[in-house]
Design a protein around this motif. Structure first.
Motif, PDB file in Angstrom:
ATOM      1  N   ALA A 464     -48.292  16.249 -40.259  1.00  0.00           N
ATOM      2  CA  ALA A 464     -47.296  17.303 -40.494  1.00  0.00           C
ATOM      3  C   ALA A 464     -46.739  17.211 -41.910  1.00  0.00           C
ATOM      4  O   ALA A 464     -46.529  18.229 -42.581  1.00  0.00           O
ATOM      5  N   HIS A 465     -46.528  15.978 -42.401  1.00  0.00           N
ATOM      6  CA  HIS A 465     -45.996  15.806 -43.761  1.00  0.00           C
ATOM      7  C   HIS A 465     -46.996  16.297 -44.809  1.00  0.00           C
ATOM      8  O   HIS A 465     -46.613  16.976 -45.773  1.00  0.00           O
ATOM      9  N   ARG A 466     -48.268  15.975 -44.613  1.00  0.00           N
ATOM     10  CA  ARG A 466     -49.269  16.418 -45.575  1.00  0.00           C
ATOM     11  C   ARG A 466     -49.425  17.935 -45.560  1.00  0.00           C
ATOM     12  O   ARG A 466     -49.571  18.576 -46.618  1.00  0.00           O
ATOM     13  N   LEU A 467     -49.400  18.513 -44.380  1.00  0.00           N
ATOM     14  CA  LEU A 467     -49.520  19.971 -44.298  1.00  0.00           C
ATOM     15  C   LEU A 467     -48.333  20.659 -44.954  1.00  0.00           C
ATOM     16  O   LEU A 467     -48.479  21.689 -45.608  1.00  0.00           O
ATOM     17  N   THR A 468     -47.154  20.085 -44.795  1.00  0.00           N
ATOM     18  CA  THR A 468     -45.959  20.680 -45.397  1.00  0.00           C
ATOM     19  C   THR A 468     -46.079  20.741 -46.911  1.00  0.00           C
ATOM     20  O   THR A 468     -45.609  21.692 -47.554  1.00  0.00           O
ATOM     21  N   THR A 506     -58.527  20.448 -45.309  1.00  0.00           N
ATOM     22  CA  THR A 506     -59.571  19.569 -44.766  1.00  0.00           C
ATOM     23  C   THR A 506     -59.663  18.286 -45.588  1.00  0.00           C
ATOM     24  O   THR A 506     -59.757  17.174 -45.022  1.00  0.00           O
ATOM     25  N   GLN A 507     -59.624  18.395 -46.906  1.00  0.00           N
ATOM     26  CA  GLN A 507     -59.703  17.208 -47.745  1.00  0.00           C
ATOM     27  C   GLN A 507     -58.467  16.328 -47.584  1.00  0.00           C
ATOM     28  O   GLN A 507     -58.572  15.091 -47.525  1.00  0.00           O
ATOM     29  N   ALA A 508     -57.290  16.942 -47.521  1.00  0.00           N
ATOM     30  CA  ALA A 508     -56.059  16.153 -47.405  1.00  0.00           C
ATOM     31  C   ALA A 508     -56.020  15.363 -46.107  1.00  0.00           C
ATOM     32  O   ALA A 508     -55.577  14.209 -46.064  1.00  0.00           O
ATOM     33  N   LEU A 509     -56.479  15.967 -45.011  1.00  0.00           N
ATOM     34  CA  LEU A 509     -56.433  15.288 -43.716  1.00  0.00           C
ATOM     35  C   LEU A 509     -57.613  14.358 -43.522  1.00  0.00           C
ATOM     36  O   LEU A 509     -57.673  13.649 -42.510  1.00  0.00           O
ATOM     37  N   SER A 525     -60.747  20.445 -38.253  1.00  0.00           N
ATOM     38  CA  SER A 525     -61.525  21.678 -38.316  1.00  0.00           C
ATOM     39  C   SER A 525     -60.538  22.827 -38.459  1.00  0.00           C
ATOM     40  O   SER A 525     -59.579  22.918 -37.682  1.00  0.00           O
ATOM     41  N   VAL A 526     -60.760  23.670 -39.465  1.00  0.00           N
ATOM     42  CA  VAL A 526     -59.821  24.741 -39.769  1.00  0.00           C
ATOM     43  C   VAL A 526     -60.497  26.086 -39.536  1.00  0.00           C
ATOM     44  O   VAL A 526     -61.553  26.361 -40.112  1.00  0.00           O
ATOM     45  N   GLY A 527     -59.932  26.891 -38.664  1.00  0.00           N
ATOM     46  CA  GLY A 527     -60.408  28.241 -38.444  1.00  0.00           C
ATOM     47  C   GLY A 527     -59.546  29.237 -39.200  1.00  0.00           C
ATOM     48  O   GLY A 527     -58.323  29.092 -39.243  1.00  0.00           O
TER      49      GLY A 527
END
Length: 563
Positions: A464-468, A506-509, A525-527
């Motif tokens: 969640a922190h990385r996505l933010t 994708t790279q960050a996670l 996996s990102v849609g």
């Protein structure tokens, strides 16, 4: 001439004594009449106070039970909202693929695992067949019915029966369970219904809160079954938990008052019955009412003390008036006027009013008692205002919590759905702009299996922190549940930039994560689904989810080829 002799004791009495005897004889009848009137007023006051008290308890129980029913319903809706479960169910219904059915059953088990109150969970096809059942949580037999199979624990559908809502059942005639059922939809298509059997421990705990007669009284639930009479439910005591079918029986007078048309079924009902006071209120679940029963003797004991105090005050005042009628008239009348005026102000809501305490005897005590009572009322009013303020703050906090995922601090599915629905509102000029990214972690389940749920929770917080840090401040980021996340881009953004964002995510996670002293690697996996003209929020969510599974399948195939 015969002279009648006077009683020997009469000449010995002086004028004051004779006046005293005459006053007492004359005062007996007014005193009795006054006492009877006061008793009637006191009885009316006690009854009004008792009815109000019991009605408040019934209202409080109604609200607490309604909250619990809503919590159970929300729990069912959360399970039914699993997109993958509905997609796999549709695949099984179309092709009969047993692998899809197995996936549905596994999702059912995973969804129900955190809920300790769930006894059984399953899916019923549109034709009434049970096509999926999580038997790992189903009791081997219904309570009190040895030899009853696991599948038989779930009541079969009957023609014309409701396929949604909540029902309370007593399979063994004693212990009570809650059956919840909700329709499963995939777009406009009806896939069947999800049914859940839940224990009633929490409901029983709520009903046990007011068992003490000083605080409240006994709480019962009345379950009205069409064509089958009524069942009275009460909390189980001892080692058993939940609700049970009660042996309590109400007499015919209360039955007529509560349920046989004496009042409207929706009205708040109060009835006296053999020393008990009953109040009934409707619950939001059809066919269920909550009944509060309080012993009337508690109020009678309170009234008896007031009556004794009333008699004592009257006698004392009578004696004082007899001894110092003329001399003390002004001193008696003045404090009484102060008390009367202060009482009128106090009844008008002015709790700051006080009376002088310079009087002596019972008048001074009465003034001090009044001042203490007024001070107590002022304190209670202040406490009530503080409690109302805390309640408003708590309501605001609950509203915030309802839209927030407690683990990651992100918004939850419910809040994201509200934003999506608002975006597609016809009045929104930008409703045909934007995109939705649907994320699913690839190797998250082994983290829980190998390192425990604490490591899994910490992993989700890191994700969640990385996505933010990757999304814009005005683009909603939500955790949908489990290891699924979503990013809604509501401002216009070119398609290639959206896909670049998906690649950065994708790279960050994919970078290593340090949790609980260990370094783990997961992926995602990102849609991606761009909003098209005429889209709805359901179609956008479906296409993003479908694209995510396409990406996941492609990555799995590429990984197999590399081996």
């Amino acid at each position: 001439m015969k002279v009648t002799a006077k009683p020997r004791w009469l000449p010995q009495l002086g004028l004051q004594a004779r006046l005293l005897v005459a006053f007492l004889v004359v005062a007996v009848l007014p005193l009795l009449a006054f006492f009877l009137v006061q008793q009637q007023q006191l009885e009316h006051h006690l009854r009004t106070r008792a009815e109000s008290h019991v009605e408040q308890l019934a209202l409080a129980q109604q609200r607490r039970l309604a909250h619990e029913f809503r919590r159970l319903s929300d729990q069912l809706d959360l399970i039914a909202s699993r997109t993958q479960m509905r997609i796999s169910l549709a695949e099984y219904l179309d092709s009969g693929d047993l692998a899809a059915l197995a996936l549905v059953e596994r999702i059912l088990g995973d969804a129900a695992a955190p809920a300790e109150n769930i006894l059984s969970i399953g899916i019923r096809a549109p034709d009434g067949r049970r096509i999926a059942l999580d038997e790992s949580r189903t009791p081997s037999a219904a309570p009190g019915k040895a030899g009853m199979g696991k599948a038989d624990w779930i009541p079969a559908a009957t023609p014309g029966a409701s396929r949604s809502g909540m029902h309370l059942l007593a399979p063994d005639g004693v212990q009570v369970v809650a059956r919840l059922e909700a329709e499963l939809l995939l777009g406009p298509r009806r896939l069947g219904s999800l049914f859940v059997l839940s224990d009633t421990r929490d409901l029983g705990a709520i009903l046990q809160d007011y068992q003490d007669a000083d605080a409240g009284g006994q709480t019962l639930l009345v379950l009205e079954k069409p064509g089958a009479g009524r069942m009275i439910l009460a909390p189980a005591h001892g080692e058993s938990t939940g609700l049970r079918v009660s042996e309590v029986r109400l007499d015919a007078a209360v039955e007529a008052k509560l349920w046989r048309g004496a009042v409207s079924p929706q009205a708040e009902i109060v009835a006296w019955n053999n020393g008990e006071l009953f109040a009934m209120r409707e619950l939001p679940v059809p066919g269920i009412k909550v009944v509060i029963a309080v012993a009337r003797e508690e109020f009678r004991r309170f009234g008896a003390g007031q009556a004794r105090a009333l008699v004592l005050n009257l006698v004392v005042l009578l004696l004082l008036a007899l001894v110092v009628a003329m001399f003390m008239a002004a001193r008696i009348a003045k404090p009484l006027r102060h008390l009367s005026e202060a009482t009128r102000k106090l009844r008008g809501g002015d709790s700051s009013v006080r009376v002088p305490e310079g009087g002596w005897g019972e008048l001074g005590q009465l003034a001090r008692t009044f001042n203490v009572t007024a001070a107590e009322l002022a304190r209670q009013a202040q406490d009530l205002e503080e409690e109302m303020s805390r309640s408003r703050n708590a309501q605001r906090e609950l509203a915030d919590m309802a839209g927030t995922d407690h683990l990651t601090g992100l918004m939850n599915r419910r809040r994201l759905m509200e934003i999506l629905i608002g975006h597609f509102d016809p009045s929104n000029p930008r409703r045909e702009q934007g995109a939705l990214l649907y994320l699913d972690l690839d190797r998250f389940k082994p983290v829980n299996d190998l390192f425990g749920h604490d490591a899994g929770d910490e992993t989700l917080r890191v994700v969640a922190h990385r996505l933010t840090g990757l999304v814009r401040a005005n683009d909603p980021l939500a955790r949908l549940g489990g290891d699924e996340f979503a990013i809604f881009i509501r401002e216009p953004l070119p398609v290639d930039e959206v896909h670049e964002l998906a690649e950065r995510i994708t790279q960050a996670l994919s970078r290593p994560i340090s949790v609980c002293g260990r370094t783990i690697e997961i992926g995602c996996s990102v849609g991606v689904a761009m909003i098209k003209p005429g889209d709805s929020h359901e179609e956008l969510l479906y296409r993003a989810d479908h694209d995510m599974y396409r990406v996941k399948a492609m990555r799995s195939a590429a990984k197999e080829e590399s081996r």
